[in-house]
Enzyme design. Structure first.
Site, PDB file in Angstrom:
ATOM      1  N   GLN A 256       0.841  -1.192   0.000  1.00 57.33           N
ATOM      2  CA  GLN A 256       0.000   0.000   0.000  1.00 57.33           C
ATOM      3  C   GLN A 256       0.881   1.249   0.000  1.00 57.33           C
ATOM      4  O   GLN A 256       1.761   1.411   0.836  1.00 57.33           O
ATOM      5  CB  GLN A 256      -0.917   0.002   1.213  1.00 57.33           C
ATOM      6  N   TYR A 294      -5.775 -12.661  -2.975  1.00 55.82           N
ATOM      7  CA  TYR A 294      -4.885 -11.618  -3.481  1.00 55.82           C
ATOM      8  C   TYR A 294      -4.130 -11.003  -2.296  1.00 55.82           C
ATOM      9  O   TYR A 294      -4.133  -9.790  -2.088  1.00 55.82           O
ATOM     10  CB  TYR A 294      -5.671 -10.554  -4.245  1.00 55.82           C
ATOM     11  N   GLU A 318      -2.020 -15.851  -3.329  1.00 55.76           N
ATOM     12  CA  GLU A 318      -1.375 -14.737  -4.029  1.00 55.76           C
ATOM     13  C   GLU A 318      -0.608 -15.306  -5.217  1.00 55.76           C
ATOM     14  O   GLU A 318      -0.028 -16.398  -5.131  1.00 55.76           O
ATOM     15  CB  GLU A 318      -0.422 -14.004  -3.083  1.00 55.76           C
ATOM     16  N   ASP A 367      -8.544  -8.476  -1.853  1.00 52.92           N
ATOM     17  CA  ASP A 367      -7.963  -7.192  -2.246  1.00 52.92           C
ATOM     18  C   ASP A 367      -7.366  -7.364  -3.644  1.00 52.92           C
ATOM     19  O   ASP A 367      -6.146  -7.418  -3.812  1.00 52.92           O
ATOM     20  CB  ASP A 367      -6.884  -6.785  -1.225  1.00 52.92           C
ATOM     21  N   CYS A 394      -9.332  -0.927  -5.398  1.00 52.26           N
ATOM     22  CA  CYS A 394      -8.646   0.306  -5.798  1.00 52.26           C
ATOM     23  C   CYS A 394      -9.262   0.908  -7.055  1.00 52.26           C
ATOM     24  O   CYS A 394      -8.819   1.976  -7.502  1.00 52.26           O
ATOM     25  CB  CYS A 394      -7.156   0.054  -5.988  1.00 52.26           C
TER      26      CYS A 394
END
Length: 436
Positions: A256, A294, A318, A367, A394
Site C-alpha cells: 500500500q 490476493y 497470491e 484485495d 482500488c
C-alpha cells in the site's frame, strides 16, 4: 481547436463532462458548474462518439477550485502537463465530494446499486500536509542526461524534476542523501524509490538528521529493476488494535503506497468484521475459517489470523512468488502456524489446492488488482457459502462489476466506505462489506 463550454458533471479518470453541438467532451482540470475555455485533443472533423480536451482558461470558477500546489502537474496551458496529480486544481474537500459522486455513479451504472451516501475518509496527517507527502514509493524516468524527469502529456518531452511533492519526507530524504536529483543516474532509465514510513514522531520527521537515523538502510533506490542503493528486502511495521505487526516486503513489489494506508485499512477491515451482524459462528462446530485472496505479502493475513480468533484457519492466495515467499516468512516470524499460504492464480487455486477443512469459509477478504476479482472468482466465493465478504477495491468500476455478480448470488452490501489514500488524484480505495 478551442471552445468555450459549461462543465456539467463529474466523469471518470479525473475528467468532467461538457457538450459541443450535442457531442460529449471529457475535460481535464475542470469542475462541475464552471465555464471554461478548452483545447480539444482531437481534430474536430473526426466522428468519434466523444472528444477529450483540457482547460486552458477558467472563466467562471467553482468554489472547489484552488491554485495548484504542484504547478508541474497543472494543465499544459498553465506550464504543467507532467501528470501524476489530476485533481491538483481541487480543494481537499472538493476531492472528497468528487470521489463520493463518481463512486455512487459507477456503483449505480455498473453495480445496479443505489447508495444514499458513501463516507470518504481522509488519512491522518493529509490535511496538515495539504494532500502532499504521502507516497512511500515513487517512479520516474531519466532523461538523456541522467536527470530524474516526468514525461509531458501528449509529447515525448521529459521534464527534469528536482523534487516530488507527493513523496513522503522519508522518500525525499533518501533521494537527497543519495544524490538522485543531481543527475548522476544512467540515461533513459526507470527509477523507483521505495522507503517504508518510519513510525516516528513529527519532530523526527522534520529533523533531517533524526529522519535519516530512523530510516537507516531500510530503503531502496532501483534502476531498471536492480537495487542501486539500499536493500531489496524492506521492513514494514504497522499497528492494528495496538499490536505491532512486522513484514518483509520486496522493494519492487506491491505494498500500500500511502504512508498510513497499511495501518488504516487492516484496522477498518477487522472492525467491520467484528461489527457486521449475521451468522459468523463457525459452522458445524469447527474453527473459524477465513480466506484472504490476493493476499500479497500478508498485510491483512497477519491481523486476520490473530485478532479475530487465534485458532482460526486461514487460506491466503497470491500469484506473485516473491510476495508469497515473504508472506510465509512474515507468518513464521510472527509465530503464526494456522495459515495455508498458497501461491498461484486465485481462481485455479480455489479449484484444486484448498485444504478440505478450509473449503467453506466463514469470512472472505479479498484485495484484487485494479481489474477486480471478475465473475468466475465471485462465483467461487458465492458458492463457498461465506456469510461475510469484505472487498477492498482500488478501482470503483471493477468493484461495481463484481458487486453486480455477488448480488446476483444473494449478497447485499452491508456497509461501504471510501478512503482517500491517493490525494490530489482521482483514485480512491473502497471497502465494501457484503452479507449473504
Amino acid at each position: 481547436m478551442e471552445a468555450t463550454v459549461d462543465i456539467e458533471r463529474y466523469a471518470d479518470q479525473g475528467r468532467c463532462v461538457a457538450h459541443i453541438d450535442g457531442r460529449v467532451v471529457f475535460v481535464r482540470f475542470a469542475l462541475p458548474g464552471e465555464r471554461v475555455r478548452i483545447e480539444l485533443d482531437e481534430p474536430t472533423n473526426r466522428n468519434d462518439r466523444f472528444w477529450t480536451g483540457e482547460v486552458v482558461e477558467v472563466l467562471e470558477p467553482s468554489p472547489d477550485r484552488v491554485e495548484p500546489l504542484w504547478p508541474l502537474a497543472a494543465p499544459l496551458a498553465m506550464g504543467g502537463g507532467a501528470g501524476g496529480a489530476d485533481l491538483i486544481h481541487v480543494s481537499l474537500e472538493g476531492q472528497e465530494r468528487w470521489k463520493e459522486a463518481t463512486l455512487k455513479d459507477v456503483m449505480k451504472r455498473l453495480g445496479h446499486v443505489d447508495l444514499d451516501d458513501v463516507p470518504v475518509y481522509a488519512m491522518p496527517g493529509d490535511e496538515q500536509a495539504h494532500g502532499l507527502h504521502w507516497r512511500t514509493r515513487i517512479e520516474m524516468v531519466t532523461d538523456d542526461e541522467g536527470r530524474p524527469s516526468m514525461r509531458r502529456r501528449g509529447t515525448h518531452v521529459r521534464v527534469p524534476i528536482d523534487t516530488m511533492p507527493l513523496a513522503t519526507r522519508a522518500v525525499l530524504e533518501v533521494a537527497e542523501m543519495n544524490g538522485v536529483w543531481d543527475g548522476n543516474l544512467p540515461e533513459n532509465a526507470q527509477i523507483r524509490i521505495a522507503v517504508p514510513e518510519p513510525r516516528v514522531d513529527a519532530e523526527q520527521i522534520a529533523d533531517p538528521e533524526a529522519l535519516r537515523k530512523a530510516i537507516g538502510r531500510n530503503y531502496a533506490i532501483m534502476v531498471d529493476g536492480k537495487v542501486r542503493h539500499g536493500s531489496r528486502a524492506l521492513k514494514e511495521t504497522i499497528m492494528v488494535d495496538g499490536k505491532p505487526f512486522e513484514y518483509t516486503v520486496d522493494a519492487g513489489g506491491f505494498w500500500q503506497m500511502h504512508r498510513e494506508a497499511p495501518m488504516v485499512l487492516p484496522q477498518y477491515v477487522i472492525d467491520q468484521i467484528r461489527e457486521t451482524p449475521g451468522d459468523r459462528a463457525p459452522r458445524n462446530g469447527r474453527n473459524l475459517v477465513i480466506w484472504d485472496l490476493y493476499s500479497g505479502s500478508g498485510l491483512f493475513t497477519l491481523p486476520l489470523a490473530t485478532l479475530l480468533d487465534d485458532r482460526a484457519k486461514l487460506v491466503s492466495i497470491e500469484g506473485a512468488k516473491d510476495a508469497v515467499a515473504n508472506a510465509r516468512r512474515n507468518l513464521r516470524n510472527a509465530g503464526i502456524h494456522t495459515v495455508q499460504a498458497l501461491c498461484g492464480d486465485v481462481l485455479h487455486t480455489l479449484d484444486k489446492d484448498i485444504d478440505p477443512q478450509r473449503a467453506h469459509p466463514d469470512i472472505v477478504v479479498l484485495d484484487p488488482p485494479r481489474a477486480g476479482a471478475k465473475a468466475k472468482v465471485c462465483h467461487k466465493i458465492a458458492n463457498s457459502g461465506a456469510p461475510i465478504v469484505v472487498y477492498i477495491a482500488c478501482d470503483p468500476a471493477s468493484l461495481a462489476r463484481d458487486t453486480a455478480t455477488l448480488t446476483e448470488h444473494g449478497y447485499r452490501i452491508h456497509s461501504i466506505a471510501a478512503f482517500d489514500i491517493y490525494p490530489q488524484t482521482h483514485h480512491v480505495e473502497t471497502v465494501a462489506v457484503f452479507v449473504k
